[in-house]
Design a protein around this motif. Structure first.
Motif, PDB file in Angstrom:
ATOM      1  N   LEU A 129       0.831  -1.200   0.000  1.00 39.15           N
ATOM      2  CA  LEU A 129       0.000   0.000   0.000  1.00 39.15           C
ATOM      3  C   LEU A 129       0.866   1.250   0.000  1.00 39.15           C
ATOM      4  O   LEU A 129       1.990   1.227   0.500  1.00 39.15           O
ATOM      5  CB  LEU A 129      -0.893   0.022   1.240  1.00 39.15           C
ATOM      6  N   ASN A 130       0.314   2.351  -0.539  1.00 40.27           N
ATOM      7  CA  ASN A 130       1.066   3.601  -0.421  1.00 40.27           C
ATOM      8  C   ASN A 130       1.009   4.054   1.045  1.00 40.27           C
ATOM      9  O   ASN A 130       0.246   3.513   1.836  1.00 40.27           O
ATOM     10  CB  ASN A 130       0.567   4.670  -1.407  1.00 40.27           C
ATOM     11  N   GLU A 131       1.793   5.045   1.388  1.00 38.53           N
ATOM     12  CA  GLU A 131       1.930   5.428   2.802  1.00 38.53           C
ATOM     13  C   GLU A 131       0.615   5.840   3.448  1.00 38.53           C
ATOM     14  O   GLU A 131       0.319   5.453   4.572  1.00 38.53           O
ATOM     15  CB  GLU A 131       2.953   6.555   2.945  1.00 38.53           C
ATOM     16  N   THR A 132      -0.186   6.619   2.745  1.00 36.97           N
ATOM     17  CA  THR A 132      -1.432   7.093   3.340  1.00 36.97           C
ATOM     18  C   THR A 132      -2.430   5.951   3.504  1.00 36.97           C
ATOM     19  O   THR A 132      -3.086   5.841   4.539  1.00 36.97           O
ATOM     20  CB  THR A 132      -2.040   8.228   2.492  1.00 36.97           C
ATOM     21  N   GLN A 133      -2.536   5.092   2.501  1.00 36.73           N
ATOM     22  CA  GLN A 133      -3.419   3.932   2.619  1.00 36.73           C
ATOM     23  C   GLN A 133      -2.973   3.046   3.782  1.00 36.73           C
ATOM     24  O   GLN A 133      -3.799   2.563   4.562  1.00 36.73           O
ATOM     25  CB  GLN A 133      -3.417   3.118   1.323  1.00 36.73           C
ATOM     26  N   HIS A 134      -1.686   2.853   3.895  1.00 35.57           N
ATOM     27  CA  HIS A 134      -1.117   2.036   4.969  1.00 35.57           C
ATOM     28  C   HIS A 134      -1.488   2.615   6.333  1.00 35.57           C
ATOM     29  O   HIS A 134      -1.931   1.901   7.230  1.00 35.57           O
ATOM     30  CB  HIS A 134       0.403   1.972   4.782  1.00 35.57           C
ATOM     31  N   LEU A 135      -1.307   3.920   6.486  1.00 36.01           N
ATOM     32  CA  LEU A 135      -1.615   4.578   7.757  1.00 36.01           C
ATOM     33  C   LEU A 135      -3.093   4.480   8.098  1.00 36.01           C
ATOM     34  O   LEU A 135      -3.462   4.128   9.224  1.00 36.01           O
ATOM     35  CB  LEU A 135      -1.202   6.046   7.714  1.00 36.01           C
ATOM     36  N   VAL A 136      -3.952   4.799   7.131  1.00 39.50           N
ATOM     37  CA  VAL A 136      -5.388   4.786   7.388  1.00 39.50           C
ATOM     38  C   VAL A 136      -5.865   3.371   7.714  1.00 39.50           C
ATOM     39  O   VAL A 136      -6.624   3.164   8.670  1.00 39.50           O
ATOM     40  CB  VAL A 136      -6.174   5.380   6.193  1.00 39.50           C
ATOM     41  N   PHE A 137      -5.410   2.393   6.955  1.00 39.76           N
ATOM     42  CA  PHE A 137      -5.806   1.002   7.217  1.00 39.76           C
ATOM     43  C   PHE A 137      -5.391   0.586   8.620  1.00 39.76           C
ATOM     44  O   PHE A 137      -6.171   0.018   9.375  1.00 39.76           O
ATOM     45  CB  PHE A 137      -5.180   0.061   6.175  1.00 39.76           C
ATOM     46  N   ASN A 138      -4.167   0.901   8.964  1.00 35.45           N
ATOM     47  CA  ASN A 138      -3.622   0.555  10.274  1.00 35.45           C
ATOM     48  C   ASN A 138      -4.409   1.231  11.397  1.00 35.45           C
ATOM     49  O   ASN A 138      -4.803   0.586  12.378  1.00 35.45           O
ATOM     50  CB  ASN A 138      -2.153   0.960  10.323  1.00 35.45           C
ATOM     51  N   LEU A 139      -4.631   2.522  11.250  1.00 38.86           N
ATOM     52  CA  LEU A 139      -5.337   3.272  12.293  1.00 38.86           C
ATOM     53  C   LEU A 139      -6.777   2.790  12.461  1.00 38.86           C
ATOM     54  O   LEU A 139      -7.266   2.654  13.582  1.00 38.86           O
ATOM     55  CB  LEU A 139      -5.327   4.771  11.971  1.00 38.86           C
ATOM     56  N   TYR A 140      -7.453   2.517  11.364  1.00 35.37           N
ATOM     57  CA  TYR A 140      -8.863   2.148  11.434  1.00 35.37           C
ATOM     58  C   TYR A 140      -9.058   0.668  11.793  1.00 35.37           C
ATOM     59  O   TYR A 140      -9.754   0.340  12.748  1.00 35.37           O
ATOM     60  CB  TYR A 140      -9.552   2.455  10.094  1.00 35.37           C
ATOM     61  N   GLU A 141      -8.438  -0.204  11.027  1.00 30.62           N
ATOM     62  CA  GLU A 141      -8.688  -1.641  11.185  1.00 30.62           C
ATOM     63  C   GLU A 141      -7.953  -2.276  12.359  1.00 30.62           C
ATOM     64  O   GLU A 141      -8.471  -3.181  12.993  1.00 30.62           O
ATOM     65  CB  GLU A 141      -8.321  -2.399   9.897  1.00 30.62           C
ATOM     66  N   ILE A 142      -6.758  -1.812  12.649  1.00 33.73           N
ATOM     67  CA  ILE A 142      -5.969  -2.462  13.695  1.00 33.73           C
ATOM     68  C   ILE A 142      -6.092  -1.732  15.023  1.00 33.73           C
ATOM     69  O   ILE A 142      -6.280  -2.352  16.065  1.00 33.73           O
ATOM     70  CB  ILE A 142      -4.496  -2.614  13.250  1.00 33.73           C
ATOM     71  N   ASP A 143      -6.016  -0.408  15.000  1.00 34.07           N
ATOM     72  CA  ASP A 143      -6.052   0.339  16.258  1.00 34.07           C
ATOM     73  C   ASP A 143      -7.426   0.900  16.606  1.00 34.07           C
ATOM     74  O   ASP A 143      -7.609   1.435  17.696  1.00 34.07           O
ATOM     75  CB  ASP A 143      -5.003   1.454  16.249  1.00 34.07           C
ATOM     76  N   GLY A 144      -8.383   0.800  15.705  1.00 32.97           N
ATOM     77  CA  GLY A 144      -9.755   1.138  16.026  1.00 32.97           C
ATOM     78  C   GLY A 144     -10.108   2.618  16.095  1.00 32.97           C
ATOM     79  O   GLY A 144     -11.105   2.990  16.713  1.00 32.97           O
ATOM     80  N   TYR A 145      -9.337   3.475  15.455  1.00 35.67           N
ATOM     81  CA  TYR A 145      -9.676   4.887  15.421  1.00 35.67           C
ATOM     82  C   TYR A 145     -10.834   5.101  14.448  1.00 35.67           C
ATOM     83  O   TYR A 145     -11.008   4.347  13.494  1.00 35.67           O
ATOM     84  CB  TYR A 145      -8.475   5.738  14.983  1.00 35.67           C
ATOM     85  N   THR A 146     -11.623   6.154  14.654  1.00 37.92           N
ATOM     86  CA  THR A 146     -12.708   6.490  13.747  1.00 37.92           C
ATOM     87  C   THR A 146     -12.152   7.289  12.580  1.00 37.92           C
ATOM     88  O   THR A 146     -11.034   7.824  12.652  1.00 37.92           O
ATOM     89  CB  THR A 146     -13.791   7.334  14.452  1.00 37.92           C
TER      90      THR A 146
END
Length: 184
Positions: A129-146
């Motif tokens: 994934l590109n950096e932004t996709q990677h960050l958003v996926f990680n924050l939302y799916e793994i760490d549970g941020y809205t």
């Protein structure tokens, strides 16, 4: 010199708040693996993750007096780890002016291949994934941020966060199909 002995994490944290370096070293050793694991999810380069983890420990010790006694330490510390990793990423990442993205593709209602993967599989595929996709996926799916929280953290519109997540999932799903990892 004798190492201090403690019966639980609350005692360890209470003693760390006094500034005792022996207890801080014990807390560091106890949570080092966890800290590095969280940072590696955001910073793929191991050296960067090590630096972020160490910076997060410094922040945690500095602000430990704000930690409420009896609360769960791990979520409090994870927030510091995530924010420190994001700060490091922001410092080294070239975010052009955020452009609001709209999701023009229709979403499917079936269970995606991504939902069937283990965390280890997902983390391995996330390297594509590109950096932004990677960050958003990680924050939302793994760490549970809205999406609202992610938008604020990355200084992007909430709708862009949703779109980045959707595109990341689509890329991961295509990778699964392409590499025959997904079995029906």
């Amino acid at each position: 010199m004798l190492k201090p002995q403690l019966s639980n994490l609350d005692d360890l944290i209470r003693n760390c708040k006094t500034g005792n370096l022996q207890y801080q070293e014990m807390l560091y050793k106890h949570f080092y693996g966890y800290a590095l694991g969280v940072c590696l999810r955001y910073l793929i380069n191991r050296d960067d993750a090590l630096e972020a983890a160490n910076d997060a420990f410094i922040k945690a010790f500095k602000y430990l007096n704000t930690f409420k006694e009896g609360a769960d330490f791990k979520p409090w510390f994870r927030k510091i780890l995530v924010n420190t990793s994001l700060d490091y990423k922001r410092k080294n990442m070239r975010f052009n002016q955020a452009i609001e993205m709209t999701d023009t593709e229709q979403q499917t209602t079936y269970s995606s291949a991504v939902d069937q993967l283990s965390v280890k599989d997902i983390l391995s595929l996330m390297k594509n994934l590109n950096e932004t996709q990677h960050l958003v996926f990680n924050l939302y799916e793994i760490d549970g941020y809205t999406h609202k929280e992610i938008g604020e953290m990355l200084n992007i519109p909430e709708s862009s966060s949703r779109t980045y997540l959707s595109r990341a999932k689509q890329i991961l799903q295509n990778l699964l199909i392409t590499h025959s990892i997904y079995t029906k």
